[in-house]
Write a protein that holds these residues in place. Structure first.
Motif, mmCIF file in Angstrom:
data_model
loop_
_atom_site.group_PDB
_atom_site.id
_atom_site.type_symbol
_atom_site.label_atom_id
_atom_site.label_comp_id
_atom_site.label_asym_id
_atom_site.label_seq_id
_atom_site.Cartn_x
_atom_site.Cartn_y
_atom_site.Cartn_z
ATOM 1 N N LEU A 126 0.832 -1.201 0.000
ATOM 2 C CA LEU A 126 0.000 0.000 0.000
ATOM 3 C C LEU A 126 0.872 1.258 0.000
ATOM 4 N N ILE A 127 1.862 1.256 0.883
ATOM 5 C CA ILE A 127 2.746 2.417 1.010
ATOM 6 C C ILE A 127 3.623 2.571 -0.240
ATOM 7 N N MET B 92 3.544 5.707 -2.734
ATOM 8 C CA MET B 92 4.762 6.507 -2.901
ATOM 9 C C MET B 92 5.141 6.612 -4.384
ATOM 10 N N ARG B 93 5.074 5.475 -5.088
ATOM 11 C CA ARG B 93 5.449 5.490 -6.515
ATOM 12 C C ARG B 93 4.537 6.423 -7.304
ATOM 13 N N GLU B 94 3.243 6.341 -7.005
ATOM 14 C CA GLU B 94 2.280 7.213 -7.696
ATOM 15 C C GLU B 94 2.563 8.676 -7.406
ATOM 16 N N ARG B 95 2.798 8.971 -6.155
ATOM 17 C CA ARG B 95 3.008 10.365 -5.776
ATOM 18 C C ARG B 95 4.302 10.931 -6.360
ATOM 19 N N GLU C 143 5.791 9.886 -9.059
ATOM 20 C CA GLU C 143 5.617 9.999 -10.493
ATOM 21 C C GLU C 143 4.811 11.257 -10.829
ATOM 22 N N ALA C 144 3.757 11.477 -10.069
ATOM 23 C CA ALA C 144 2.906 12.651 -10.288
ATOM 24 C C ALA C 144 3.707 13.934 -10.084
ATOM 25 N N ALA C 145 4.671 13.877 -9.150
ATOM 26 C CA ALA C 145 5.471 15.064 -8.854
ATOM 27 C C ALA C 145 6.575 15.257 -9.894
ATOM 28 N N GLY C 146 6.742 14.236 -10.758
ATOM 29 C CA GLY C 146 7.756 14.348 -11.813
ATOM 30 C C GLY C 146 9.133 13.975 -11.283
#
Ligand code: DC
Length: 221
Positions: free
Chosen positions: A208-209, A213-216, A218-221
């Motif tokens: 879950l974590i 984290m990976r999504e966040r 990636e979204a932050a570039g």
């Protein structure tokens, strides 16, 4: 160094109650993301052990703070795990005994100790991106980090986990002492994602974590 966030090392703060799975999950997350792992509880345990070794009375706050100012404790990166060496020695076994465990909350409540620990723990960022587990990482040590998690599980479940490790201890009492001390008590940091993992495996919790984290990132570039 790869994977910096706004030019700074990324710090994942992983706080929570005793036996809520912090260590297991912090290690899994650190491994999956390639971050270094820091167990801040081990740092307080090492000081408690050192106090016992040196015969410092646990009711003597001044003596504890004074020993903490003077001890020769140095951070080292052992294979991605940051450890505090005391006089060149890491007391791996000694810090897990019942005697040391009983002494830690007292030592960890001394303001001078927490001040020293904050400096050392913040200094860990020189080793790179961190997964740091503890009680006050999101609220006090790295309040500026965007990545905060708070783990908890029912008292029943946590007692079972400790018993499975062969340790019989009064968890409710330790939670209470950790939560009610005046200096940097255990609390849910503002913005922390709370995960109750009573019915979850460590695999599920860490996934879950890791995924979030990976999504966040990636979204932050
Ligand atoms: O996580 P642990 O059981 O190894 O922690 C040992 C003790 O140290 C715990 O009773 C509370 C204290 N501690 C703390 O006050 N702040 C931290 N960041 C980590 C641990």
């Amino acid at each position: 160094q790869p994977n910096l966030f706004m030019g700074e090392p990324i710090v994942i703060a992983l706080d929570g109650t005793s036996a809520s799975g912090k260590s297991t999950n912090a290690k899994l997350v650190a491994k999956a993301l390639g971050y270094v792992y820091v167990d801040t509880g081990a740092m307080y345990r090492s000081l408690a052990w050192h106090c016992l070794e040196k015969g410092v009375a646990l009711d003597n706050e001044k003596a504890i703070a004074s020993l903490c100012r003077r001890w020769k404790a140095e951070l080292r990166n052992d294979d991605g795990h940051i450890r505090l060496y005391v006089d060149g020695y890491f007391p791996e076994k000694e810090i897990r005994t019942a005697k040391t465990s009983a002494a830690v909350p007292t030592v960890a409540a001394v303001p001078g100790v927490r001040k020293w620990m904050k400096i050392k723990q913040r200094d860990c960022a020189r080793f790179g991106n961190l997964v740091m587990e503890g009680r006050d990482i999101g609220s006090n040590i790295f309040p500026e980090t965007d990545f905060k998690y708070y783990l908890n599980a029912s008292l029943d479940e946590r007692a079972k986990r400790r018993a499975a490790d062969g340790v019989d201890e009064n968890l409710a009492e330790r939670d209470k002492r950790d939560s009610q001390r005046a200096s940097a008590p255990l609390m849910i940091a503002l913005g922390a994602r709370v995960i109750d993992n009573s019915a979850m495996t460590a695999e599920e919790t860490s996934t879950l974590i890791i995924n979030e984290m990976r999504e966040r990132l990636e979204a932050a570039g």
